[in-house]
Design an enzyme around this catalytic site. Sequence first.
Site, PDB file in Angstrom:
ATOM      1  N   GLU A  45      -0.664  -2.654   4.075  1.00  0.00           N
ATOM      2  CA  GLU A  45       0.104  -3.446   3.688  1.00  0.00           C
ATOM      3  C   GLU A  45       0.949  -3.713   5.490  1.00  0.00           C
ATOM      4  O   GLU A  45       1.222  -2.542   5.798  1.00  0.00           O
ATOM      5  CB  GLU A  45       0.961  -3.141   2.860  1.00  0.00           C
ATOM      6  CG  GLU A  45       2.446  -3.760   2.739  1.00  0.00           C
ATOM      7  CD  GLU A  45       3.344  -2.656   1.712  1.00  0.00           C
ATOM      8  OE1 GLU A  45       4.712  -2.981   1.866  1.00  0.00           O
ATOM      9  OE2 GLU A  45       2.929  -1.853   0.997  1.00  0.00           O
ATOM     10  N   LYS A 133       5.285  -0.691  -8.175  1.00  0.00           N
ATOM     11  CA  LYS A 133       5.470   0.378  -7.145  1.00  0.00           C
ATOM     12  C   LYS A 133       6.666   0.534  -7.618  1.00  0.00           C
ATOM     13  O   LYS A 133       7.767   0.113  -7.697  1.00  0.00           O
ATOM     14  CB  LYS A 133       5.476  -0.830  -5.808  1.00  0.00           C
ATOM     15  CG  LYS A 133       6.207   0.185  -4.605  1.00  0.00           C
ATOM     16  CD  LYS A 133       6.285  -1.133  -3.649  1.00  0.00           C
ATOM     17  CE  LYS A 133       7.561  -0.591  -2.591  1.00  0.00           C
ATOM     18  NZ  LYS A 133       7.560  -1.867  -1.558  1.00  0.00           N
TER      19      LYS A 133
END
Length: 214
Positions: A45, A133
């Site tokens: 990411e 998350k």
Amino acid sequence: MSDLTSAFSTALRARRLVAIVRGSDAEASFRTVMALVESGVPLVEVSLSGVDALGVLRRARAELGDEAWLGAGTVLTADDARRAAEAGANLVVTPGLGAGVDEAVRRELPVAAGVLTPTDVIAAGTSGATALKIFPASAMGGPAYLKALRAPFPDVPFVPVGGVDAVAAAEYLALGAVAVGVGSPLVGDAADGGDLAALRKRAAEFVAVAGVRR
């Protein structure tokens, strides 16, 4: 669920590790992404809060090809999600619920949506997110907080993020997290121009902890 979302869900459970790159130097950030992938960290990411993150995404996508999992992190708005997709991101990661999640889902991109409280988890159930998350996980008690959340939500695909070192990563995974997201304990100063050899050494440690299956 789109084919891409289904594929990401499978990859996340198999690989169990997402590296988070947030750098002050675009060239160093690009080299960090490449070093991570070469070191066996298959899900990376690039945070949009880093310098020229979209440029880093474009370069990495051109180098890695269409099949690599390359995410955009810190996606807050619909425009963030749109620009990330145009730069080549095939994964969106957000710090919370909102327009960034909605736009990514509309584009049929996998989303790891940020949650913290049980209320967030319930709200995320209708968001279309692929994984949730937990952020910032360490500030809420670390692995003990994941254990508490999993009691009412045993089937939710949680990905703890925030202060996840190798020891915490092992604990989270043992407690049922589908994966962990790791920033500075893995990346260190590599994305700011630091030592890539040290990065590769840390990557090997985290890959071993996650039990990454190639």
